[in-house]
Enzyme design. Structure first.
Site, PDB file in Angstrom:
ATOM      1  N   SER A 226      51.539  79.480   1.937  1.00  0.00           N
ATOM      2  CA  SER A 226      50.879  78.175   1.857  1.00  0.00           C
ATOM      3  C   SER A 226      49.777  78.188   0.793  1.00  0.00           C
ATOM      4  O   SER A 226      49.247  79.259   0.446  1.00  0.00           O
ATOM      5  CB  SER A 226      50.291  77.829   3.224  1.00  0.00           C
TER       6      SER A 226
ATOM      7  N   CYS B  50      60.433  75.412   0.395  1.00  0.00           N
ATOM      8  CA  CYS B  50      59.379  74.985  -0.527  1.00  0.00           C
ATOM      9  C   CYS B  50      59.949  74.036  -1.566  1.00  0.00           C
ATOM     10  O   CYS B  50      59.200  73.415  -2.303  1.00  0.00           O
ATOM     11  CB  CYS B  50      58.724  76.184  -1.182  1.00  0.00           C
TER      12      CYS B  50
ATOM     13  N   LYS C 182      55.160  93.477   2.712  1.00  0.00           N
ATOM     14  CA  LYS C 182      54.527  93.024   3.960  1.00  0.00           C
ATOM     15  C   LYS C 182      55.245  91.721   4.345  1.00  0.00           C
ATOM     16  O   LYS C 182      54.978  90.662   3.783  1.00  0.00           O
ATOM     17  CB  LYS C 182      53.030  92.778   3.713  1.00  0.00           C
TER      18      LYS C 182
ATOM     19  N   PHE D  49      57.446  82.955   6.036  1.00  0.00           N
ATOM     20  CA  PHE D  49      58.474  83.034   7.082  1.00  0.00           C
ATOM     21  C   PHE D  49      59.800  82.392   6.701  1.00  0.00           C
ATOM     22  O   PHE D  49      60.829  82.678   7.314  1.00  0.00           O
ATOM     23  CB  PHE D  49      57.954  82.401   8.388  1.00  0.00           C
TER      24      PHE D  49
ATOM     25  N   GLU E 182      54.862  87.992   9.707  1.00  0.00           N
ATOM     26  CA  GLU E 182      54.833  88.475  11.096  1.00  0.00           C
ATOM     27  C   GLU E 182      55.708  87.605  12.001  1.00  0.00           C
ATOM     28  O   GLU E 182      56.059  88.006  13.100  1.00  0.00           O
ATOM     29  CB  GLU E 182      53.381  88.519  11.610  1.00  0.00           C
TER      30      GLU E 182
ATOM     31  N   GLU F  38      51.343  68.759   3.024  1.00  0.00           N
ATOM     32  CA  GLU F  38      52.650  69.413   3.172  1.00  0.00           C
ATOM     33  C   GLU F  38      52.998  69.429   4.664  1.00  0.00           C
ATOM     34  O   GLU F  38      52.275  70.019   5.469  1.00  0.00           O
ATOM     35  CB  GLU F  38      52.599  70.853   2.643  1.00  0.00           C
TER      36      GLU F  38
HETATM   37  P1  NAD Z   1      51.401  81.446   5.243  1.00  0.00           P
HETATM   38  O1  NAD Z   1      50.553  81.150   4.064  1.00  0.00           O
HETATM   39  O2  NAD Z   1      50.903  81.083   6.587  1.00  0.00           O
HETATM   40  O3  NAD Z   1      51.731  83.027   5.316  1.00  0.00           O
HETATM   41  C1  NAD Z   1      52.264  83.713   4.223  1.00  0.00           C
HETATM   42  C2  NAD Z   1      51.857  85.182   4.318  1.00  0.00           C
HETATM   43  O4  NAD Z   1      50.426  85.294   4.224  1.00  0.00           O
HETATM   44  C3  NAD Z   1      52.256  85.864   5.615  1.00  0.00           C
HETATM   45  O5  NAD Z   1      52.754  87.150   5.296  1.00  0.00           O
HETATM   46  C4  NAD Z   1      50.960  85.944   6.414  1.00  0.00           C
HETATM   47  O6  NAD Z   1      50.899  87.083   7.240  1.00  0.00           O
HETATM   48  C5  NAD Z   1      49.898  86.018   5.331  1.00  0.00           C
HETATM   49  N1  NAD Z   1      48.650  85.353   5.707  1.00  0.00           N
HETATM   50  C6  NAD Z   1      48.525  84.198   6.420  1.00  0.00           C
HETATM   51  N2  NAD Z   1      47.229  83.855   6.531  1.00  0.00           N
HETATM   52  C7  NAD Z   1      46.516  84.811   5.884  1.00  0.00           C
HETATM   53  C8  NAD Z   1      45.121  85.013   5.647  1.00  0.00           C
HETATM   54  N3  NAD Z   1      44.210  84.170   6.102  1.00  0.00           N
HETATM   55  N4  NAD Z   1      44.742  86.098   4.942  1.00  0.00           N
HETATM   56  C9  NAD Z   1      45.663  86.950   4.461  1.00  0.00           C
HETATM   57  N5  NAD Z   1      46.997  86.816   4.666  1.00  0.00           N
HETATM   58  C10 NAD Z   1      47.424  85.756   5.353  1.00  0.00           C
HETATM   59  O7  NAD Z   1      52.827  80.760   4.938  1.00  0.00           O
HETATM   60  P2  NAD Z   1      54.074  80.577   5.919  1.00  0.00           P
HETATM   61  O8  NAD Z   1      53.742  79.583   6.958  1.00  0.00           O
HETATM   62  O9  NAD Z   1      54.580  81.907   6.333  1.00  0.00           O
HETATM   63  O10 NAD Z   1      55.148  79.969   4.896  1.00  0.00           O
HETATM   64  C11 NAD Z   1      55.277  78.598   4.625  1.00  0.00           C
HETATM   65  C12 NAD Z   1      54.541  78.232   3.362  1.00  0.00           C
HETATM   66  O11 NAD Z   1      55.061  78.966   2.255  1.00  0.00           O
HETATM   67  C13 NAD Z   1      54.721  76.765   2.982  1.00  0.00           C
HETATM   68  O12 NAD Z   1      53.491  76.266   2.534  1.00  0.00           O
HETATM   69  C14 NAD Z   1      55.728  76.810   1.843  1.00  0.00           C
HETATM   70  O13 NAD Z   1      55.668  75.726   0.945  1.00  0.00           O
HETATM   71  C15 NAD Z   1      55.337  78.082   1.173  1.00  0.00           C
HETATM   72  N6  NAD Z   1      56.406  78.609   0.356  1.00  0.00           N
HETATM   73  C16 NAD Z   1      56.281  78.483  -0.996  1.00  0.00           C
HETATM   74  C17 NAD Z   1      57.298  78.931  -1.827  1.00  0.00           C
HETATM   75  C18 NAD Z   1      57.190  78.783  -3.306  1.00  0.00           C
HETATM   76  O14 NAD Z   1      58.039  79.311  -4.009  1.00  0.00           O
HETATM   77  N7  NAD Z   1      56.190  78.110  -3.836  1.00  0.00           N
HETATM   78  C19 NAD Z   1      58.430  79.532  -1.263  1.00  0.00           C
HETATM   79  C20 NAD Z   1      58.518  79.647   0.119  1.00  0.00           C
HETATM   80  C21 NAD Z   1      57.488  79.185   0.923  1.00  0.00           C
END
Ligand code: NAD
Length: 489
Positions: A226, A281, A173, A149, A176, A382
Site C-alpha cells: 500500500s 493493483c 519476506k 498479499f 504474513e 483505494e
Molecule cells: P501492505 O502495505 O499492508 O503490506 C505489504 C507488506 O508490508 C507486507 O509484507 C507487510 O508485512 C508489510 N508491512 C505492512 N505494514 C508495515 C509497516 N507499518 N511497517 C513495515 N512493514 C509493513 O499491503 P497489502 O495489504 O499486503 O497489499 C495490498 C496493497 O498492495 C494495495 O494497496 C495494492 O494496490 C498494493 N499493490 C501494489 C502493486 C503495484 O505493483 N503497485 C502490486 C500489488 C499490490
C-alpha cells in the site's frame, strides 16, 4: 497447529518468535497455519548467510547461475497446480486466477535466463588517443523483497530471478496474510541445488521489515504494497543507504468512449473490476463514460455485475472469490456505506451476500456506485475490493483531466475504436501502465512494471531491463595502453 518455518542458509529453521499470527482461508474461515513474527536476530542470520554466500555466488559465471533458473522453471511448471491451489486456499482468488498468476511468475524466470545477454555492459575504444573506456555491471550483494498479499506467487518473481541471475543473494519476506505459497516455492528453490545462503525466507511483519531496512549488509530492497507503507519503506530504506524501489497502491480509471465495442468493453471492464475480487493493483476502480456511452455502459456493467458467480475459488464455475479477510470485508463494506450516504447511487449493492455453504467466508458481491463525485473520498481512496465507481463527462479532454487529477498513476485504460483518440490518450494520460481496449494492462516480464505518482517510489521498476539495472551497479574503467609497450614482444 503447523507453525511455519523460515529458510535460512539452506536450512528450514523454526523461528524463535514469541508471537505468531493465524493464516486463515478467506473462503471457509478455516485456520491453515500460524506464521511467526520473526525477530531481528533472524533477519541478521539470513543477511549474514546471504553475505557469505555472495562471495562465491558472484564469482559463479552467469551462464552457470542461470542453470539453476532453468531447473526452477521446470520445477514450477511441474508443481504449478499444487502451488495454484495453495494460492487459492490462502488468498481466496479463483483457481484459474491462481494458475494465471503462476504463469506470470514463470515468465519472469524465463526472461531472467537471458542474463548473459541482458547484463552486458558497453565500451568504446579510443575515447582519447590510445585510451579505452569500458562499463561493466556488477551485482550489489544481498538484496531483499517485502511483498503484499494479493499475488503471493507472482510478486516475489518480479525481483528474485533477476537478482540471482545478476549474481546477488536474496531474502524474501512474504505477506504474513499469505505465507504458505512461498513455503512451497522455497521447497522448490531448495531442490534446484542453489548453494546455501543464496536464497532465504524470513516470515514476519513490521519488526522483521525494519530489521531488513536497517541491516548494513542488505544493499537493495524491493517493496510492493500500500502507498503509506511504500512511502515509509522507501524513505527509511534510503535513509539507511539502500537502493530502493517501492510500488504502492492504485485507483485505476478506465475511460469508455461512445464508439467503443460495448459488448467487449463490458466484459473486459467487469473482469478488470471484479477479477481477483478487485484486489489487483491493476483493477479498474473508476469507469468514466464519455457522452452517449453512459447509459449503454451503465446498464451492461450492472448486468455483468449481477451475473457474476461468487464463491469458493476452488469450485469450478466460480468467477470471483473472497476478499482477503474479515477486516478487509468490513473496511470495504464501510466505504460502500459511506459512498452511498454521501450522494453516490448504489446501482448494484454486493454487501453481505449469501453464499450457501460458506457462511463464514469473507465475500462481497460485485458492487457498482453511480454518479460518484470526483472530489469525494470514494473517488480518491483505494478500496481494493470488487467495487466500481461510475463517473460521467462530456468529452475525452474532461476524461483525461479526471485521470490526471488522481494521486495515483498505476494504470489508465481507454476503450475506443478510434486510433486518434487512442493516440491522444496514450500521449496525455499520466499513468505508467496504459491499456487501449485492455482492462488489466499488466506488462509482460520483458517490460518494466511502470507505476507513476503515488503508485511508485523510486527510479527503476520491477521486471525486464529495469530489474537488471536495479540489481547491478555500473563500474567504468578507463584504460591507457601505449603502443610502444607491446613492441617488447
Ligand atoms: P501492505 O502495505 O499492508 O503490506 C505489504 C507488506 O508490508 C507486507 O509484507 C507487510 O508485512 C508489510 N508491512 C505492512 N505494514 C508495515 C509497516 N507499518 N511497517 C513495515 N512493514 C509493513 O499491503 P497489502 O495489504 O499486503 O497489499 C495490498 C496493497 O498492495 C494495495 O494497496 C495494492 O494496490 C498494493 N499493490 C501494489 C502493486 C503495484 O505493483 N503497485 C502490486 C500489488 C499490490
Amino acid at each position: 497447529m503447523n507453525i511455519l518455518s523460515n529458510y535460512i542458509n539452506g536450512e528450514w529453521q523454526k523461528s524463535t518468535a514469541t508471537e505468531n499470527l493465524e493464516v486463515i482461508n478467506p473462503a471457509t474461515a478455516e485456520l491453515l497455519a500460524k506464521v511467526p513474527l520473526s525477530p531481528k536476530s533472524e533477519v541478521n542470520q539470513a543477511a549474514e548467510a546471504a553475505a557469505e554466500a555472495f562471495k562465491s555466488w558472484r564469482r559463479t559465471p552467469a551462464t552457470q547461475r542461470v542453470q539453476f533458473l532453468f531447473i526452477l522453471k521446470y520445477l514450477l511448471e511441474e508443481n504449478l497446480e499444487d502451488i495454484a491451489r495453495t494460492i487459492t486456499f490462502e488468498c481466496g482468488k479463483t483457481l484459474a486466477e491462481s494458475r494465471g498468476e503462476m504463469r506470470r511468475a514463470i515468465e519472469n524466470v524465463e526472461i531472467a535466463c537471458g542474463i548473459p545477454m541482458m547484463m552486458q555492459g558497453s565500451n568504446l575504444e579510443d575515447i582519447a588517443k590510445g585510451i579505452d573506456e569500458i562499463m561493466i555491471r556488477q551485482p550489489l550483494g544481498v538484496c531483499a523483497a517485502i511483498c503484499p498479499f494479493n499475488f503471493p506467487g507472482m510478486i516475489p518473481f518480479w525481483f528474485l530471478p533477476y537478482a540471482l541471475a545478476c549474481g546477488n543473494t536474496y531474502i524474501v519476506k512474504p505477506s504474513e496474510k499469505v505465507p504458505l505459497t512461498m513455503q512451497k516455492i522455497f521447497t522448490l528453490l531448495e531442490q534446484t541445488g542453489l548453494p546455501k545462503g543464496v536464497v532465504n525466507l524470513v516470515n514476519g511483519t513490521k519488526e522483521t521489515v525494519d530489521a531488513i531496512l536497517e541491516h548494513p549488509q542488505i544493499k537493495a530492497v524491493s517493496f510492493v504494497g500500500s502507498t503509506p507503507v511504500a512511502k515509509y519503506i522507501y524513505s527509511w530504506g534510503a535513509a539507511n543507504g539502500k537502493r530502493m524501489q517501492a510500488q504502492g497502491g492504485a485507483k485505476n480509471p478506465i475511460v469508455i468512449l461512445p464508439d467503443a465495442d460495448m459488448e467487449m468493453t463490458t466484459r473486459i471492464a467487469a473482469d478488470s473490476a471484479f477479477g481477483c475480487a478487485g484486489q489487483r493493483c491493476l483493477a479498474a476502480s473508476i469507469a468514466i463514460t464519455v457522452g452517449e456511452a453512459k447509459d449503454s455502459f451503465s446498464e451492461a456493467i450492472a448486468q455483468a455485475a449481477n451475473k457474476r458467480i461468487v464463491g469458493n475459488g476452488l469450485d469450478d464455475n466460480v468467477q470471483m472469490g473472497a476478499v482477503i479477510n474479515a477486516g478487509s470485508k468490513a473496511r470495504i463494506e464501510g466505504l460502500i456505506e459511506k459512498a452511498a450516504s454521501s450522494g453516490a447511487k448504489l446501482l448494484v449493492d454486493g454487501r453481505n451476500p449469501n453464499i450457501p455453504g460458506y457462511e463464514q467466508g469473507c465475500f462481497i458481491r460485485p458492487t457498482i456506485l453511480q454518479d460518484v463525485n470526483p472530489l469525494s473520498e470514494t473517488a480518491n481512496t483505494e478500496i481494493f475490493g470488487p467495487v466500481l465507481s461510475l463517473m460521467h463527462v462530456n468529452d475525452i479532454d474532461e476524461a483525461i483531466s479526471l485521470v490526471n487529477n488522481s494521486l495515483f498513476g498505476n494504470m489508465a485504460c481507454l476503450f475506443t475504436t478510434s486510433g486518434a483518440a487512442a493516440r491522444k490518450f496514450r500521449y496525455e494520460a499520466e499513468a505508467g501502465n496504459i491499456g487501449i481496449n485492455i482492462g488489466v494492462a499488466a506488462p509482460m516480464a520483458f517490460f518494466p512494471f511502470s507505476g507513476w505518482k503515488q503508485s511508485f517510489f523510486g527510479d527503476l521498476h520491477g521486471q525486464g531491463n529495469h530489474a537488471v539495472e536495479f540489481f547491478t551497479q555500473t563500474k567504468v574503467v578507463v584504460e591507457r595502453w601505449k603502443d610502444e609497450w607491446s613492441r617488447k614482444f
